[in-house]
Design a protein around this motif. Sequence first.
Motif, PDB file in Angstrom:
ATOM      1  N   ALA A 129      36.012  36.814  41.305  1.00  0.00           N
ATOM      2  CA  ALA A 129      36.171  35.287  40.810  1.00  0.00           C
ATOM      3  C   ALA A 129      37.055  35.220  39.657  1.00  0.00           C
ATOM      4  O   ALA A 129      37.009  36.083  38.846  1.00  0.00           O
ATOM      5  CB  ALA A 129      34.614  35.075  40.153  1.00  0.00           C
ATOM      6  N   LEU A 130      38.053  34.569  39.884  1.00  0.00           N
ATOM      7  CA  LEU A 130      38.824  34.157  39.013  1.00  0.00           C
ATOM      8  C   LEU A 130      38.556  32.927  38.182  1.00  0.00           C
ATOM      9  O   LEU A 130      38.007  31.977  38.420  1.00  0.00           O
ATOM     10  CB  LEU A 130      40.296  33.673  39.751  1.00  0.00           C
ATOM     11  N   ILE A 131      38.729  33.188  36.695  1.00  0.00           N
ATOM     12  CA  ILE A 131      38.315  32.323  35.751  1.00  0.00           C
ATOM     13  C   ILE A 131      39.751  31.459  35.477  1.00  0.00           C
ATOM     14  O   ILE A 131      39.768  30.167  35.245  1.00  0.00           O
ATOM     15  CB  ILE A 131      38.052  33.154  34.376  1.00  0.00           C
ATOM     16  N   ASP A 132      40.828  31.913  35.342  1.00  0.00           N
ATOM     17  CA  ASP A 132      41.976  31.157  35.432  1.00  0.00           C
ATOM     18  C   ASP A 132      43.115  31.880  36.157  1.00  0.00           C
ATOM     19  O   ASP A 132      43.392  33.303  36.362  1.00  0.00           O
ATOM     20  CB  ASP A 132      42.331  31.363  33.744  1.00  0.00           C
ATOM     21  N   GLY A 133      43.921  31.020  36.732  1.00  0.00           N
ATOM     22  CA  GLY A 133      45.111  31.487  37.447  1.00  0.00           C
ATOM     23  C   GLY A 133      44.941  31.165  39.020  1.00  0.00           C
ATOM     24  O   GLY A 133      43.827  30.821  39.467  1.00  0.00           O
ATOM     25  N   ASP A 134      46.016  31.470  39.929  1.00  0.00           N
ATOM     26  CA  ASP A 134      46.014  30.979  41.264  1.00  0.00           C
ATOM     27  C   ASP A 134      46.030  32.470  41.958  1.00  0.00           C
ATOM     28  O   ASP A 134      46.693  33.335  42.043  1.00  0.00           O
ATOM     29  CB  ASP A 134      47.586  30.508  41.571  1.00  0.00           C
ATOM     30  N   LYS A 135      44.976  32.865  42.763  1.00  0.00           N
ATOM     31  CA  LYS A 135      44.699  33.788  43.515  1.00  0.00           C
ATOM     32  C   LYS A 135      45.891  34.204  44.502  1.00  0.00           C
ATOM     33  O   LYS A 135      46.060  35.233  44.854  1.00  0.00           O
ATOM     34  CB  LYS A 135      43.317  33.854  44.320  1.00  0.00           C
ATOM     35  N   LYS A 136      46.580  33.075  45.041  1.00  0.00           N
ATOM     36  CA  LYS A 136      47.449  33.372  45.938  1.00  0.00           C
ATOM     37  C   LYS A 136      48.729  33.713  45.451  1.00  0.00           C
ATOM     38  O   LYS A 136      49.672  34.518  46.163  1.00  0.00           O
ATOM     39  CB  LYS A 136      47.566  32.132  46.859  1.00  0.00           C
ATOM     40  N   ALA A 184      36.717  37.284  36.237  1.00  0.00           N
ATOM     41  CA  ALA A 184      35.504  37.717  35.820  1.00  0.00           C
ATOM     42  C   ALA A 184      35.344  39.271  35.952  1.00  0.00           C
ATOM     43  O   ALA A 184      35.993  39.755  36.648  1.00  0.00           O
ATOM     44  CB  ALA A 184      34.137  37.051  36.607  1.00  0.00           C
ATOM     45  N   ASN A 185      34.519  39.861  35.033  1.00  0.00           N
ATOM     46  CA  ASN A 185      34.386  41.215  34.976  1.00  0.00           C
ATOM     47  C   ASN A 185      33.724  41.558  36.315  1.00  0.00           C
ATOM     48  O   ASN A 185      32.989  40.895  37.078  1.00  0.00           O
ATOM     49  CB  ASN A 185      33.234  41.614  34.048  1.00  0.00           C
ATOM     50  N   CYS A 186      34.175  42.896  36.729  1.00  0.00           N
ATOM     51  CA  CYS A 186      33.813  43.316  38.131  1.00  0.00           C
ATOM     52  C   CYS A 186      32.341  43.393  38.096  1.00  0.00           C
ATOM     53  O   CYS A 186      31.669  43.898  37.366  1.00  0.00           O
ATOM     54  CB  CYS A 186      34.432  44.588  38.545  1.00  0.00           C
ATOM     55  N   PRO A 187      31.513  42.937  39.441  1.00  0.00           N
ATOM     56  CA  PRO A 187      30.115  42.966  39.377  1.00  0.00           C
ATOM     57  C   PRO A 187      29.598  44.745  39.359  1.00  0.00           C
ATOM     58  O   PRO A 187      30.637  45.530  39.897  1.00  0.00           O
ATOM     59  CB  PRO A 187      29.814  42.748  40.723  1.00  0.00           C
ATOM     60  N   GLN A 188      28.704  44.922  38.735  1.00  0.00           N
ATOM     61  CA  GLN A 188      28.229  46.325  38.686  1.00  0.00           C
ATOM     62  C   GLN A 188      28.075  47.084  40.073  1.00  0.00           C
ATOM     63  O   GLN A 188      28.149  48.138  40.180  1.00  0.00           O
ATOM     64  CB  GLN A 188      27.141  46.598  37.669  1.00  0.00           C
ATOM     65  N   ASN A 189      27.769  46.117  40.887  1.00  0.00           N
ATOM     66  CA  ASN A 189      27.404  46.691  42.257  1.00  0.00           C
ATOM     67  C   ASN A 189      28.886  46.663  43.169  1.00  0.00           C
ATOM     68  O   ASN A 189      28.482  46.372  44.380  1.00  0.00           O
ATOM     69  CB  ASN A 189      26.141  46.102  42.977  1.00  0.00           C
ATOM     70  N   SER A 190      29.702  47.029  42.619  1.00  0.00           N
ATOM     71  CA  SER A 190      31.030  47.061  43.347  1.00  0.00           C
ATOM     72  C   SER A 190      31.864  48.354  43.284  1.00  0.00           C
ATOM     73  O   SER A 190      31.737  48.858  42.376  1.00  0.00           O
ATOM     74  CB  SER A 190      32.059  45.846  42.797  1.00  0.00           C
TER      75      SER A 190
END
Length: 800
Positions: A129-136, A184-190
């Motif tokens: 998940a991006l909090i700020d910025g353009d993923k592309k 967002a911080n990486c999920p712990q189950n990643s």
Amino acid sequence: MFKNYFKIAIRNLTRNKVYAFINVAGLSIGLACAMLILLYVKDEVSFDRFHTNGSHIYRIVTRSVHNGVASKQSSTGPLQGPRFTQNVTGIRAFVRVVSGNEDFKKGTEVESRELLRVDSNFFSVFNFALIDGDKKTCLTQPHSVVLTKDEAKKQFGSADAVGKILMMREDSAFVPYKVTAVTANCPQNSSIQYKMLLPFKETAAEAKNNENWFSYYLNTFVLLDDHASPVTVSNQMQRFYERDASETFKTMNARYGTGGDAQMDTYFLQPFGEMHLSTELPAQNGLQNASNPMYAYILSSIALFVLLIACINFVNLTVARSVKRAKEIGIRKVVGSDRRQLVIQFLGESFLLCAVAFTMAILLAQIILPLFNELANKRLSLTYLLDGTLVSGYLVLFIITGLLAGFYPALVLSGYRPVETLYSRFNLKGKSYLQKSLVVLQFTLASFLIIATFTIYAQFSFLTKTPLGYDDSNIVMVNRNNMSHAEAAAFKAELLKYPGIEHVAPKNGGMWGTAAKLENDSSINYFAYETVDESYLETLKIPLLQGRNFSADFPSDSVHSILVNEAFVKQAGWKNPIGRSVIFNFDNNRVYQVIGVVKDYHFTALNQKITPQLFTMKNANPYGTFYIKIRPNTITASLQYIQKAFKQFFPLSPYTYTFKNEANLKSYESEAKWKQIILFGAILTIFISCIGLFGLSVLSAEKRTKEIGIRKVLGASVQSIAGILSKDFVKLVLIALVIAVPLAWFAANKWLENYPYRITLSWAMFAFAAGLVIMVALCTVSFQAIKAALANPIKSLRME
């Protein structure tokens, strides 16, 4: 009616507070264990499942055969992703992921940071998940950097970091990198964990170089079309690879001499969701949190053991107290209660106890969770319990526990005959085979876990105390990558000026490995390749068995001399290794001469077998680590001097240090954690088993009340009566040990097979474990046995 059942249940439980407490405590512990393990298992099976495209994401992996031995590898080079995507139907996109370290400058401080380099479409394939910025577009520019929320706060004091600048080293200068997105911080189950992301670097020449088919250093993921078959795609990948890389393979095979039987790798696809629990192709090479399904099986078994033992206790204790409720049951039957109503009454009490135990278990699980997270290396939270599947699982667990704990006692108690109970002619008949069998089962499980604990403790002690073949005490490791031999010599000379420093030895950074030809046209396909100087063996006190060490008196040592270990000599088949030749294919077939043989030592952890090892002083190979031997009782002052000298010589490099013996101990963190987990499991099972044994001792004493009275009247001593009452329980424990010992022996041997260097199981260990179990059991039953033996016989015989 149900209100009346509830009132009676409450009165009965409050009247027998001790037994209610024991039952609730046992069930609470068992249920808390089950809850924590369910959380663990849920987390394990949920790994990497949060990606929308998860079912269509695969990792490109290979199967290789060398000298008739097959192996699998998860690393690829930079070519597989783009070339397979362009030439194989069914692949929609690819993403390459490679880990690394880069130096960042903040003010005057320089810090080395771990990061991942990824392709620009990373966020289109994976759902972080991006909090700020353009993923592309956030990774399209070469000097872009993406930060997690926590990393942004660490670097800039706020998650509002887009557009801000980080200074990163490129060659000898620090250049600006612009923050283009915050996630967002990486999920712990990643399995993919990052704090910083940088764009993947690749030159046009590298993209065209066919030899990069055989450069294995990164992970390549592909996203398949919705209806694409992984098997079909894999077959197409293999056909294209053989067509595109076969000539390059033949050229490289001739150049590097990997052998006439060398075969091209076989490519196939590994489902992304299976990577976390894979034992053959785990999450590695920059991916994290790799696990083994065996851990989940072991933890689940422990939880099942504890819960089962708690239910057994409930049965034993309830039946043990049934003598006291005999008149109540008789009166109920006389006034018209049928068996069904009595079963409902007793099952109701069981479910009431289970409800209380469930409440206590949730509180207990919340208290224990931080410790469990530390042991299991997780970041679990009880909020995961809100998951619909888990809630359903706990409801099923509640029902099963209530039925298991209450069904048998309900049938037994509801079957009493009112005439016998009201005229005090009732006693518990039969041999109590079920109760005794349950106690045998309890102590079989407890004995098994105790022996497992002893085995793991012994193996862990062996791993941490066995001599490694070198001296790792008071050795500090300081890293500085890509250091020339001249830089290393100058820094070494400066360090040796300090009286608290005894020896200094530079070495290549990390673990290097390569292959080489021997003079008889045979080859060694892999060996550890170490670049050291003449002080290395002396610093670590590694014995030299034959020949001589490197020496500054022989300038040619840095050109064509090498040392090898015993494992290298054995694999080469040499009887007289001194003077033999090793031909380095990757170094233009340069020939090196063996000048000495080093005694085998554990340069990796003892959970890995010693492999062939070769040492060189080649000037072209950079150093990356200093081994600095500090004199005893000078550690603090010496560390301050080392840091000062390091900053003087390498002002733009981050300074970190690690003690070699501490780094060695970290290799056994997994064993250390499992040692604690199994220990806690053994303590819980033996504790709850002792509660069950106590319940059975109460049952036995109440069944034999008149017998004890008659024996006392006839002159029997307290000791003899206590011995008679305890004898039966010791028999049960001995039967449990007869069952547990062979099972534990088999399981321990299977577990130890995972270690190339391991303890030898001895009967003394099993005898000690058996003695401990018997002693604990005797201490448990002796209290009730002595109490029964001291009772006044008049009270037990006055009705006769």
